[in-house]
Design a protein around this motif. Structure first.
Motif, short mmCIF file in Angstrom:
data_model
loop_
_atom_site.label_atom_id
_atom_site.label_comp_id
_atom_site.label_asym_id
_atom_site.label_seq_id
_atom_site.Cartn_x
_atom_site.Cartn_y
_atom_site.Cartn_z
N ASP A 43 -11.15 11.19 -6.87
CA ASP A 43 -10.97 11.12 -5.43
C ASP A 43 -11.38 12.47 -4.83
OD1 ASP A 43 -10.28 10.58 -2.82
OD2 ASP A 43 -8.26 9.91 -3.29
N ASP A 45 -11.13 13.12 -1.68
CA ASP A 45 -10.36 13.26 -0.45
C ASP A 45 -8.95 13.78 -0.77
OD1 ASP A 45 -10.13 13.08 2.27
OD2 ASP A 45 -10.19 10.91 2.36
N GLN A 46 -8.25 14.24 0.26
CA GLN A 46 -6.91 14.77 0.06
C GLN A 46 -5.89 13.99 0.89
OE1 GLN A 46 -6.90 18.95 0.96
NE2 GLN A 46 -8.77 19.31 -0.20
N PRO A 47 -4.79 13.59 0.26
CA PRO A 47 -3.75 12.89 1.01
C PRO A 47 -3.30 13.70 2.22
CG PRO A 47 -3.29 12.77 -1.33
CD PRO A 47 -4.45 13.72 -1.16
N GLY A 48 -3.11 13.01 3.32
CA GLY A 48 -2.67 13.65 4.55
C GLY A 48 -3.80 14.02 5.49
N HIS A 52 -8.61 10.68 4.68
CA HIS A 52 -7.80 9.96 3.70
C HIS A 52 -6.95 8.90 4.40
CE1 HIS A 52 -4.51 9.29 0.80
NE2 HIS A 52 -5.46 9.51 -0.10
N ARG A 53 -6.42 9.25 5.55
CA ARG A 53 -5.62 8.29 6.32
C ARG A 53 -6.47 7.09 6.74
NH1 ARG A 53 -2.69 11.76 10.77
NH2 ARG A 53 -1.91 9.70 11.35
N THR A 56 -6.96 4.93 3.51
CA THR A 56 -5.76 4.20 3.09
C THR A 56 -5.35 3.14 4.10
OG1 THR A 56 -4.31 5.93 3.98
CG2 THR A 56 -4.89 6.07 1.63
#
Length: 164
Positions: A43, A45-48, A52-53, A56
């Motif tokens: 991945d 991308d980074q959560p948050g 990424h938003r 998801t």
């Protein structure tokens, strides 16, 4: 576009070899792109983060753009991994695409080999391997053998093989 691969077992120097070949071949005036195959759920991308938003939330594709670069992330969801040929069609034209991985595909390849890995040579059973970059001599190999650190020699071989 011409395509040439770098294959080998884990920890045999594939990524370092690709990195050095890109630098050497671009220094010789050729445009180069790369494709790296990952065997796990990588991945970028980074959560948050906003992108990424978006993913998801269900977006199939998210294009992230800035003044320095852009990146397109495509979610497969339940679709199968696309073959290398399909992925190559998504690249902008360049003189050469170096592919790390995809050892079972038929494009020509250089095998990165380290004796300490204790693995058999892929070149022994794969006719698409055109040369070996090794940290030890390999007398009797069916293809040319270069020192793993002979970047200039490997680049010259690769450019001859591709007609560049």
């Amino acid at each position: 576009m011409r395509v040439f691969g770098v294959v080998g077992w884990k920890n045999c120097g594939k990524t370092g070899l690709v990195e050095r070949l890109v630098a050497e071949i671009t220094a010789r005036g050729h445009s180069v792109s790369t494709v790296k195959h990952a065997h796990h759920a990588v991945d970028v991308d980074q959560p948050g983060r906003d992108s990424h938003r978006h993913r998801t939330a269900g977006a199939r594709e998210v294009l992230l753009a800035s003044g320095r670069r852009w990146a397109l992330m495509h979610e497969l969801r339940d679709l199968p991994e696309p073959p290398l040929a399909e992925l190559l069609e998504k690249l902008a034209p360049v003189d050469l695409v170096l592919v790390e991985g995809y050892k079972r595909d038929a494009h020509p390849k250089i095998e990165a080999h380290r004796a300490a890995a204790g693995q058999p040579l892929i070149a022994d059973t794969d006719d698409s391997v055109r040369a070996i970059a090794s940290d030890v001599p390999l007398p009797g190999a069916r293809v040319p053998v270069f020192d793993l650190d002979d970047t200039a020699g490997l680049a010259a071989f690769l450019l001859r093989e591709t007609g560049l």
